[in-house]
Design an enzyme around this catalytic site. Structure first.
Site, PDB file in Angstrom:
ATOM      1  N   TYR A  56       0.820  -1.205   0.000  1.00 21.01           N
ATOM      2  CA  TYR A  56       0.000   0.000   0.000  1.00 21.01           C
ATOM      3  C   TYR A  56       0.855   1.256   0.000  1.00 21.01           C
ATOM      4  CZ  TYR A  56      -4.062  -2.856   1.398  1.00 21.01           C
ATOM      5  OH  TYR A  56      -5.073  -3.785   1.464  1.00 21.01           O
ATOM      6  N   HIS A 130      -2.089 -12.037   1.008  1.00 17.41           N
ATOM      7  CA  HIS A 130      -2.902 -11.014   0.351  1.00 17.41           C
ATOM      8  C   HIS A 130      -3.618 -11.571  -0.885  1.00 17.41           C
ATOM      9  CE1 HIS A 130      -2.904  -6.350  -0.298  1.00 17.41           C
ATOM     10  NE2 HIS A 130      -4.108  -6.856  -0.332  1.00 17.41           N
ATOM     11  N   ARG A 213     -16.773   1.386  -1.734  1.00 21.47           N
ATOM     12  CA  ARG A 213     -15.788   2.394  -2.154  1.00 21.47           C
ATOM     13  C   ARG A 213     -16.389   3.802  -2.131  1.00 21.47           C
ATOM     14  NH1 ARG A 213     -11.543  -0.795  -3.751  1.00 21.47           N
ATOM     15  NH2 ARG A 213     -12.122  -2.906  -4.368  1.00 21.47           N
ATOM     16  N   PHE A 215     -19.526   4.653  -2.547  1.00 27.86           N
ATOM     17  CA  PHE A 215     -20.762   4.839  -3.303  1.00 27.86           C
ATOM     18  C   PHE A 215     -21.994   4.742  -2.411  1.00 27.86           C
ATOM     19  CE2 PHE A 215     -24.221   3.671  -6.149  1.00 27.86           C
ATOM     20  CZ  PHE A 215     -24.004   4.491  -7.248  1.00 27.86           C
TER      21      PHE A 215
END
Length: 322
Positions: A56, A130, A213, A215
């Site tokens: 990240y 991951h 995300r 929305f």
């Protein structure tokens, strides 16, 4: 905040965690100062589970491995308040060419040491695979995670974005405490086989992107406000035709929220919480105000009638997940 058990091995976390990826990538310009303030506020609120990964971020003040370095800085002096989760298995993500994956045992062990160094800690509370490396049997990758547990570098292990069969195979090598997958009112694929398998094996679910995300908060009315580097610009669900169709889900969420005098995002998060005590969502944010709104959703109780209304639109999403 209420506490939840993830798995049967003793891992206990806050009922809601904090996803830290967006502090360093994918959602506009990074601001390390406000991100650190957000982490501190999360700990003040009793949120213990902080979720990061070696891959990240390459922005902000910290360069390569930015998010782990950022989180390590933020928890300095407060390590005993944190259930710290990180991941290995994704080498790189390149727009247009997908993910480069690697999870052979030597690489897993090396990644763990590098993460511990960036975070400035001597162990990880939860360490995820991951993604499954197609060139390495999952048994070998999880075997390396098990070795890290024996070495005292990791306390509990998890896997992310796996199939039900892969979850079974991983758990047969070493007990898995958590499986991380996308799960929300507009992404319900884990309900088909992964979640039932996890429950049969006694593995907790950690949903990422429980707000779709962003929305499902109802705050996104167009994609025009997204920064050029915002990952949502390339996601099919945010393309114009799908975007308009998916507003039907948001309208139902808005209706329930108005009746309860809360925010739409809080209703969307409360729906995830309502799916079981073995589920610990990790909504991500880099702003204190949004963090506080999300944390309050852990206390929001939806009635059977509320849940029934939401289920009428849940999962009826237009557009592929990615």
């Amino acid at each position: 905040m209420l506490q939840r058990d993830l798995g049967r091995q003793g891992l206990r976390v806050s009922a809601q965690g904090l996803g830290c990826m967006g502090m360093s990538q994918s959602y506009g310009v990074a601001n390390d100062i406000t991100s650190i303030e957000t982490v501190h506020r999360a700990l003040d609120l009793g949120i213990t589970l902080l979720d990061t990964a070696n891959v990240y971020g390459a922005t902000g003040l910290y360069g390569v491995g930015a998010n782990e370095k950022l989180i390590g800085h933020a928890i300095r002096g407060r390590r005993d308040e944190v259930v710290l989760a990180s991941k290995c298995g994704i080498v790189d993500v390149r727009p247009g060419s997908g993910m480069e994956l690697r999870a052979d045992p030597d690489y897993v062990r090396r990644c763990c040491d590098e993460s511990l160094n960036r975070l400035g800690v001597d162990h990880l509370d939860l360490y995820y695979l991951h993604r499954v490396d197609p060139r390495t049997p999952i048994e070998e990758s999880v075997g390396a995670l098990a070795d890290l547990v024996k070495a005292g570098k990791v306390r509990y292990i998890g896997v992310s974005e796996v199939t039900a069969d892969e979850l079974e195979r991983a758990h047969a090598v070493h007990p898995v405490s958590a499986v991380q997958s996308e799960y929300s009112l507009w992404t319900r694929g884990v309900e088909e086989s992964v979640l039932p398998t996890a429950r049969r094996l006694g593995i907790g679910l950690v949903p990422f992107s429980p707000l779709g995300r962003g929305f499902l908060t109802g705050a996104i009315t167009s994609t025009g406000s997204f920064a050029d580097n915002d990952m949502r610009r390339g996601m099919p669900r945010f393309h114009e035709d799908a975007f308009d169709a998916n507003q039907a889900i948001v309208e139902t969420i808005r209706s329930v929220a108005a009746e309860k005098e809360v925010l739409p995002g809080q209703v969307a998060l409360a729906w995830v919480h309502a799916q079981g005590d073995d589920i610990v969502p990790i909504p991500g944010t880099k702003r204190v105000a949004y963090l506080e709104q999300n944390a309050a959703a852990a206390e929001l109780v939806l009635s059977p009638a509320d849940l029934e209304r939401l289920d009428t639109v849940a999962g009826r999403t237009v557009g592929a997940r990615r």
